[in-house]
Every structure is written in structure tokens, then in C-alpha cells.
Scaffold this motif. Structure first.
Motif, short mmCIF file in Angstrom:
data_model
loop_
_atom_site.label_atom_id
_atom_site.label_comp_id
_atom_site.label_asym_id
_atom_site.label_seq_id
_atom_site.Cartn_x
_atom_site.Cartn_y
_atom_site.Cartn_z
N GLU A 3 -16.32 43.22 -16.14
CA GLU A 3 -15.08 43.41 -16.60
C GLU A 3 -14.12 44.43 -15.89
N GLY A 4 -12.99 44.72 -16.22
CA GLY A 4 -12.37 45.63 -15.35
C GLY A 4 -10.68 45.39 -15.43
N LYS A 5 -10.09 45.92 -14.51
CA LYS A 5 -8.42 45.95 -14.43
C LYS A 5 -8.14 46.06 -12.78
N ILE A 6 -7.18 45.36 -12.69
CA ILE A 6 -6.73 45.65 -11.19
C ILE A 6 -4.98 45.76 -11.47
N THR A 7 -4.34 46.75 -10.72
CA THR A 7 -2.93 46.80 -11.31
C THR A 7 -2.38 46.83 -9.69
N LEU A 8 -1.29 45.83 -9.23
CA LEU A 8 -1.01 46.00 -7.88
C LEU A 8 0.67 46.11 -8.39
N GLU A 9 1.17 47.02 -7.37
CA GLU A 9 2.86 47.20 -7.44
C GLU A 9 3.13 47.09 -6.04
N TYR A 10 4.01 46.16 -5.90
CA TYR A 10 4.40 45.70 -4.49
C TYR A 10 5.75 45.27 -4.30
N ASP A 11 6.55 45.36 -3.29
CA ASP A 11 7.78 44.94 -2.76
C ASP A 11 7.64 43.71 -1.87
N LEU A 12 8.36 42.69 -2.19
CA LEU A 12 8.26 41.39 -1.53
C LEU A 12 9.65 41.08 -0.71
N PHE A 13 9.49 40.76 0.52
CA PHE A 13 10.60 40.83 1.71
C PHE A 13 10.40 39.20 2.20
N SER A 14 11.53 38.63 2.58
CA SER A 14 11.62 37.55 3.17
C SER A 14 12.53 38.08 4.71
N GLY A 15 12.03 38.02 5.90
CA GLY A 15 12.82 38.62 6.89
C GLY A 15 12.90 40.27 6.40
N ASP A 16 13.99 40.78 6.66
CA ASP A 16 14.29 42.26 6.25
C ASP A 16 14.75 42.46 4.80
N GLN A 17 14.92 41.30 4.27
CA GLN A 17 15.60 41.24 3.13
C GLN A 17 14.61 41.51 1.86
N LEU A 18 14.86 42.24 0.87
CA LEU A 18 14.10 42.59 -0.28
C LEU A 18 14.28 41.35 -1.27
N VAL A 19 13.23 40.61 -1.55
CA VAL A 19 13.38 39.52 -2.54
C VAL A 19 13.19 40.27 -4.16
N SER A 20 12.07 40.82 -4.29
CA SER A 20 11.67 41.32 -5.60
C SER A 20 10.84 42.58 -5.60
N HIS A 21 10.94 43.27 -6.85
CA HIS A 21 9.89 44.54 -6.98
C HIS A 21 8.73 43.75 -7.87
N ASN A 22 7.67 43.92 -7.61
CA ASN A 22 6.57 43.12 -8.38
C ASN A 22 5.52 44.28 -8.99
N ARG A 23 5.01 43.65 -10.15
CA ARG A 23 3.91 44.45 -10.68
C ARG A 23 3.02 43.13 -11.12
N LEU A 24 1.67 43.27 -10.72
CA LEU A 24 0.86 42.44 -11.02
C LEU A 24 -0.47 43.22 -11.84
N ARG A 25 -0.70 42.54 -13.01
CA ARG A 25 -1.89 43.16 -13.62
C ARG A 25 -2.99 42.00 -14.07
N ILE A 26 -4.10 42.46 -13.58
CA ILE A 26 -5.09 41.43 -13.84
C ILE A 26 -6.23 41.99 -14.76
N ASN A 27 -6.63 41.43 -15.85
CA ASN A 27 -7.61 42.02 -16.67
C ASN A 27 -8.69 41.09 -16.80
N ILE A 28 -9.99 41.47 -16.67
CA ILE A 28 -11.27 40.69 -16.61
C ILE A 28 -12.20 41.07 -17.62
N LYS A 29 -12.64 40.20 -18.31
CA LYS A 29 -13.63 40.47 -19.36
C LYS A 29 -14.69 39.39 -19.56
N GLU A 30 -15.88 39.72 -19.80
CA GLU A 30 -16.99 39.00 -20.03
C GLU A 30 -16.61 37.76 -20.94
N ASP A 31 -17.04 36.41 -20.36
CA ASP A 31 -16.72 35.24 -21.43
C ASP A 31 -18.15 35.28 -22.34
#
Length: 143
Positions: free
Chosen positions: A112-140
């Protein structure tokens, strides 16, 4: 040995024009620990727009590597303060993106656990988006 886990993924994207997108899904996968890293593996579905793709996450203390294989091939490294580039290969063609990870939290055990990532996505020097990815894992739990 791999353990069965339930994986909940929440993704938020904020675009420079002000638009926001959110996606959330839950799926089954596997988790195992080897050579100082955790590995989470699951199959994507139509909900993610990547049916037929297997996603694996290699989680280390200061780095997360996302690897997609199948209809889409993509390997992306998340490391706080470092800008990493990668190719995103689809049957329609290939794109090159860079991400700069702004924040990373990893709280993970074998089942189990949690992963949180905050990042900026670029194409060339252009900012495409600000992103937040959260992944929660628990025993099945066995049925």
C-alpha cells in the motif's frame, strides 16, 4: 513474487489558457519489491484512452520512472528539480515532451501507499500544462 493490488489514479491538468482537465480511474495491478525499488504494473483501459497499453512504475527513493508499452510506447522519468525529455510514440506518430518535476511525495510499502507528483509539461520551450498525478495503492483483498 508479485502481490495483487488496487490502484487508484487521479490526474489533474491545468493549461495556460485556464482550462482544467481531471481524470480518475481505479484498476487492478501487481506490486513487487526488488533491488531497492518498488514496481507497480497495470493494464490501461478505454477510460485512459490507452486501451491495450501496459503501464509500469518503478519507484525509487528520489525518482519515479513511468514506462508504457503496447499501442503507445513512452518512458518518462520524474525527478524533483530535473527536466527530463522523452518520446511519446503512437501509431499516428511520435512527439517529444519534457517534464520538470516540481514536487514529489512517496509513501510506499509492499502492499500500500501513495505517490504524488507535481510537474510541468513542455513541448519545445512552450509550457503545455501544469500537472498533478496522485497514485494510491492498496492490497487487493481476496474474494
Amino acid at each position: 513474487m508479485a502481490d495483487k493490488v488496487i490502484i487508484q489514479v487521479t490526474s489533474n491538468q491545468q493549461y495556460p489558457e485556464g482550462q482544467n482537465d481531471r481524470m480518475e480511474f481505479t484498476t487492478e495491478g501487481t506490486s513487487h519489491h526488488r533491488a531497492g525499488a518498488f514496481y507497480i504494473i497495470y493494464r490501461d483501459t478505454e477510460i485512459t484512452g490507452m486501451d491495450g497499453v501496459t503501464t509500469s512504475l518503478k519507484i525509487e527513493s528520489n525518482r519515479v520512472t513511468l514506462n508504457r508499452m503496447g499501442a503507445i510506447d513512452h518512458k518518462q522519468v520524474f525527478e524533483r528539480g530535473v527536466r527530463h525529455g522523452s518520446s511519446y510514440v503512437t501509431p499516428q506518430g511520435s512527439l517529444f515532451f519534457e517534464i520538470e518535476t516540481k514536487a514529489m511525495e512517496i509513501h510506499l510499502t509492499e502492499l500500500e501507499g501513495k505517490i504524488t507528483l507535481e510537474y510541468d509539461l513542455f513541448s519545445g520551450d512552450q509550457l503545455v500544462s501544469h500537472n498533478r498525478l496522485r497514485i494510491n495503492i492498496k492490497e487487493d483483498a481476496p474474494q
